[in-house]
Each structure stands twice: as structure tokens, then as C-alpha cells.
Design a protein around this motif. Structure first.
Motif, PDB file in Angstrom:
ATOM      1  N   CYS A 156       0.835  -1.208   0.000  1.00  0.00           N
ATOM      2  CA  CYS A 156       0.000   0.000   0.000  1.00  0.00           C
ATOM      3  C   CYS A 156       0.866   1.252   0.000  1.00  0.00           C
ATOM      4  CB  CYS A 156      -0.916  -0.008   1.231  1.00  0.00           C
ATOM      5  SG  CYS A 156      -1.658   1.601   1.626  1.00  0.00           S
ATOM      6  N   ILE A 157       1.785   1.323   0.940  1.00  0.00           N
ATOM      7  CA  ILE A 157       2.637   2.513   1.077  1.00  0.00           C
ATOM      8  C   ILE A 157       3.496   2.699  -0.175  1.00  0.00           C
ATOM      9  CG2 ILE A 157       4.537   3.528   2.406  1.00  0.00           C
ATOM     10  CD1 ILE A 157       1.783   3.607   3.823  1.00  0.00           C
ATOM     11  N   GLY A 158       4.060   1.614  -0.673  1.00  0.00           N
ATOM     12  CA  GLY A 158       4.877   1.708  -1.880  1.00  0.00           C
ATOM     13  C   GLY A 158       4.070   2.160  -3.087  1.00  0.00           C
ATOM     14  N   TYR A 159       2.859   1.658  -3.213  1.00  0.00           N
ATOM     15  CA  TYR A 159       1.996   2.032  -4.333  1.00  0.00           C
ATOM     16  C   TYR A 159       1.625   3.510  -4.244  1.00  0.00           C
ATOM     17  CZ  TYR A 159      -1.530   1.324  -7.959  1.00  0.00           C
ATOM     18  OH  TYR A 159      -2.248   1.387  -9.118  1.00  0.00           O
ATOM     19  N   LEU A 160       1.190   3.938  -3.061  1.00  0.00           N
ATOM     20  CA  LEU A 160       0.827   5.352  -2.881  1.00  0.00           C
ATOM     21  C   LEU A 160       2.015   6.263  -3.149  1.00  0.00           C
ATOM     22  CD1 LEU A 160      -1.365   5.112   0.337  1.00  0.00           C
ATOM     23  CD2 LEU A 160      -2.159   5.617  -1.980  1.00  0.00           C
ATOM     24  N   HIS A 161       3.167   5.864  -2.646  1.00  0.00           N
ATOM     25  CA  HIS A 161       4.365   6.679  -2.850  1.00  0.00           C
ATOM     26  C   HIS A 161       4.676   6.800  -4.335  1.00  0.00           C
ATOM     27  CE1 HIS A 161       8.407   8.220  -2.473  1.00  0.00           C
ATOM     28  NE2 HIS A 161       8.269   8.290  -1.171  1.00  0.00           N
ATOM     29  N   GLY A 162       4.559   5.710  -5.059  1.00  0.00           N
ATOM     30  CA  GLY A 162       4.809   5.736  -6.502  1.00  0.00           C
ATOM     31  C   GLY A 162       3.834   6.623  -7.254  1.00  0.00           C
ATOM     32  N   VAL A 163       2.570   6.561  -6.883  1.00  0.00           N
ATOM     33  CA  VAL A 163       1.558   7.385  -7.558  1.00  0.00           C
ATOM     34  C   VAL A 163       1.809   8.866  -7.272  1.00  0.00           C
ATOM     35  CG1 VAL A 163      -0.908   7.969  -7.632  1.00  0.00           C
ATOM     36  CG2 VAL A 163      -0.184   5.577  -7.649  1.00  0.00           C
ATOM     37  N   GLY A 186      -9.939   1.619 -11.308  1.00  0.00           N
ATOM     38  CA  GLY A 186      -8.505   1.661 -11.066  1.00  0.00           C
ATOM     39  C   GLY A 186      -8.102   2.500  -9.874  1.00  0.00           C
ATOM     40  N   ALA A 187      -7.148   1.983  -9.112  1.00  0.00           N
ATOM     41  CA  ALA A 187      -6.696   2.642  -7.892  1.00  0.00           C
ATOM     42  C   ALA A 187      -6.055   4.002  -8.164  1.00  0.00           C
ATOM     43  CB  ALA A 187      -5.721   1.739  -7.147  1.00  0.00           C
ATOM     44  N   VAL A 188      -5.314   4.134  -9.252  1.00  0.00           N
ATOM     45  CA  VAL A 188      -4.639   5.409  -9.530  1.00  0.00           C
ATOM     46  C   VAL A 188      -5.663   6.531  -9.676  1.00  0.00           C
ATOM     47  CG1 VAL A 188      -3.198   6.674 -11.174  1.00  0.00           C
ATOM     48  CG2 VAL A 188      -2.602   4.338 -10.546  1.00  0.00           C
ATOM     49  N   ALA A 189      -6.723   6.295 -10.422  1.00  0.00           N
ATOM     50  CA  ALA A 189      -7.758   7.321 -10.593  1.00  0.00           C
ATOM     51  C   ALA A 189      -8.396   7.679  -9.259  1.00  0.00           C
ATOM     52  CB  ALA A 189      -8.825   6.828 -11.571  1.00  0.00           C
ATOM     53  N   LEU A 190      -8.627   6.684  -8.422  1.00  0.00           N
ATOM     54  CA  LEU A 190      -9.230   6.939  -7.115  1.00  0.00           C
ATOM     55  C   LEU A 190      -8.279   7.710  -6.195  1.00  0.00           C
ATOM     56  CD1 LEU A 190     -10.992   3.503  -6.635  1.00  0.00           C
ATOM     57  CD2 LEU A 190     -12.098   5.709  -7.070  1.00  0.00           C
ATOM     58  N   ILE A 191      -6.997   7.391  -6.266  1.00  0.00           N
ATOM     59  CA  ILE A 191      -6.004   8.123  -5.467  1.00  0.00           C
ATOM     60  C   ILE A 191      -5.962   9.578  -5.907  1.00  0.00           C
ATOM     61  CG2 ILE A 191      -3.537   8.359  -4.966  1.00  0.00           C
ATOM     62  CD1 ILE A 191      -3.405   5.237  -5.302  1.00  0.00           C
ATOM     63  N   PHE A 192      -5.917   9.807  -7.225  1.00  0.00           N
ATOM     64  CA  PHE A 192      -5.913  11.185  -7.724  1.00  0.00           C
ATOM     65  C   PHE A 192      -7.150  11.944  -7.257  1.00  0.00           C
ATOM     66  CE2 PHE A 192      -3.079  10.472 -11.736  1.00  0.00           C
ATOM     67  CZ  PHE A 192      -1.961  10.459 -10.933  1.00  0.00           C
ATOM     68  N   GLY A 244       5.037   9.932  -8.987  1.00  0.00           N
ATOM     69  CA  GLY A 244       4.811   9.959 -10.431  1.00  0.00           C
ATOM     70  C   GLY A 244       4.050  11.193 -10.863  1.00  0.00           C
ATOM     71  N   ALA A 245       3.017  11.553 -10.111  1.00  0.00           N
ATOM     72  CA  ALA A 245       2.230  12.747 -10.442  1.00  0.00           C
ATOM     73  C   ALA A 245       3.085  14.001 -10.346  1.00  0.00           C
ATOM     74  CB  ALA A 245       1.017  12.860  -9.515  1.00  0.00           C
ATOM     75  N   MET A 246       3.915  14.073  -9.318  1.00  0.00           N
ATOM     76  CA  MET A 246       4.791  15.245  -9.164  1.00  0.00           C
ATOM     77  C   MET A 246       5.854  15.283 -10.254  1.00  0.00           C
ATOM     78  SD  MET A 246       5.354  15.421  -5.099  1.00  0.00           S
ATOM     79  CE  MET A 246       3.991  15.615  -3.966  1.00  0.00           C
ATOM     80  N   GLY A 247       6.363  14.117 -10.634  1.00  0.00           N
ATOM     81  CA  GLY A 247       7.384  14.056 -11.670  1.00  0.00           C
ATOM     82  C   GLY A 247       6.854  14.458 -13.034  1.00  0.00           C
ATOM     83  N   ILE A 248       5.660  14.010 -13.364  1.00  0.00           N
ATOM     84  CA  ILE A 248       5.053  14.377 -14.648  1.00  0.00           C
ATOM     85  C   ILE A 248       4.838  15.882 -14.711  1.00  0.00           C
ATOM     86  CG2 ILE A 248       2.912  14.239 -15.996  1.00  0.00           C
ATOM     87  CD1 ILE A 248       2.799  11.273 -15.182  1.00  0.00           C
ATOM     88  N   LYS A 249       4.362  16.450 -13.624  1.00  0.00           N
ATOM     89  CA  LYS A 249       4.139  17.890 -13.586  1.00  0.00           C
ATOM     90  C   LYS A 249       5.458  18.632 -13.782  1.00  0.00           C
ATOM     91  CE  LYS A 249       3.391  21.802 -10.783  1.00  0.00           C
ATOM     92  NZ  LYS A 249       4.606  22.558 -10.959  1.00  0.00           N
ATOM     93  N   ALA A 250       6.487  18.202 -13.103  1.00  0.00           N
ATOM     94  CA  ALA A 250       7.778  18.886 -13.174  1.00  0.00           C
ATOM     95  C   ALA A 250       8.433  18.738 -14.553  1.00  0.00           C
ATOM     96  CB  ALA A 250       8.714  18.336 -12.100  1.00  0.00           C
ATOM     97  N   MET A 251       8.363  17.548 -15.123  1.00  0.00           N
ATOM     98  CA  MET A 251       9.047  17.295 -16.391  1.00  0.00           C
ATOM     99  C   MET A 251       8.294  17.833 -17.592  1.00  0.00           C
ATOM    100  SD  MET A 251      10.570  13.485 -15.802  1.00  0.00           S
ATOM    101  CE  MET A 251      11.260  13.413 -17.440  1.00  0.00           C
ATOM    102  N   GLU A 252       7.003  17.753 -17.559  1.00  0.00           N
ATOM    103  CA  GLU A 252       6.224  18.122 -18.735  1.00  0.00           C
ATOM    104  C   GLU A 252       5.509  19.451 -18.587  1.00  0.00           C
ATOM    105  OE1 GLU A 252       3.705  14.900 -19.898  1.00  0.00           O
ATOM    106  OE2 GLU A 252       5.348  13.471 -19.908  1.00  0.00           O
ATOM    107  N   GLY A 253       5.654  20.087 -17.433  1.00  0.00           N
ATOM    108  CA  GLY A 253       5.007  21.379 -17.227  1.00  0.00           C
ATOM    109  C   GLY A 253       3.489  21.313 -17.212  1.00  0.00           C
TER     110      GLY A 253
END
Length: 120
Positions: free
Chosen positions: A49-56, A103-109, A59-68
């Protein structure tokens, strides 16, 4: 004693991330995530759980930073991954039980956007 617990927890997160990587072909659903995040504190499921949440979150922060891209959510300073887990579990249990089959990612977002909307 505290260092032993911390080392155990870090090891569990590492193990969980390896297991997530080996199961990358299968999409985690909201029901799966809730089951993992509400398991015992020192369990492999909790580490997943913790690893999955951390990755999501990362990942969201990385996409924002890299792709603006616009930020999806904005975690306040000091919010740790355990607090993120608590927000997501509350979201899955009480407010959106009817949607846990997606999907869990959509629910986390969705959970994090509602709890921590972007300021811009």
C-alpha cells in the motif's frame, strides 16, 4: 528499538515495491488498494500500500515537473505518506465505496485532489 522498527518498515516498503513491479501487468483496483492499506501495520500488504501510494504521488509530481503540466493536487508541506494513506482510505471507505471497482490510480488522484486541491 526505533531504528529496528524503521529498518523493518523500510525493508517492507522495498519488498512491496519489488512485488508491485513483478505484478505490473495487473491493474490495482480500489478494492485491492483498500484491502492492502487496511491490513496490519507491519504486514507485506501494508508495505505494498505505502509503496503504491508513494509511486503514484511521486509519479504525479514528476510528470508535472518534467512536462510542465498543471498540478493535479498540492500536498502541503509536512504531509507524509502515512497521512496520504489515511486520506485515501477514508475516501475509499466512506465517500466512494460504490466506485472501488475502478482503477486505484484514478481513485487516489480523486481523493488527493479533493483533500489537497491545487492552489493555482
Amino acid at each position: 528499538m526505533a531504528q529496528t522498527k524503521r529498518a523493518f518498515f523500510v525493508g517492507m516498503i522495498f519488498l512491496g515495491s519489488l512485488m508491485c513491479a513483478s505484478q505490473a501487468h495487473a491493474q490495482m483496483l480500489g478494492n485491492d488498494l483498500l484491502r492492502k492499506c487496511t491490513s496490519g501495520f507491519n504486514s507485506v500488504e501494508q508495505a505494498l500500500c505505502i509503496g503504491y501510494l508513494h509511486g503514484v504521488v511521486e509519479g504525479a509530481m514528476g510528470i508535472k515537473a518534467m512536462e510542465g503540466r498543471p498540478q493535479i493536487f498540492e500536498l502541503p508541506k509536512g504531509v507524509d505518506i502515512i497521512q496520504v494513506r489515511d486520506v485515501v482510505v477514508k475516501f475509499l471507505k466512506k465517500e466512494n465505496a460504490k466506485d472501488r471497482q475502478i482503477g486505484a490510480v484514478a481513485l487516489i488522484f480523486k481523493a488527493l485532489t479533493e483533500a489537497y486541491p491545487p492552489k493555482s
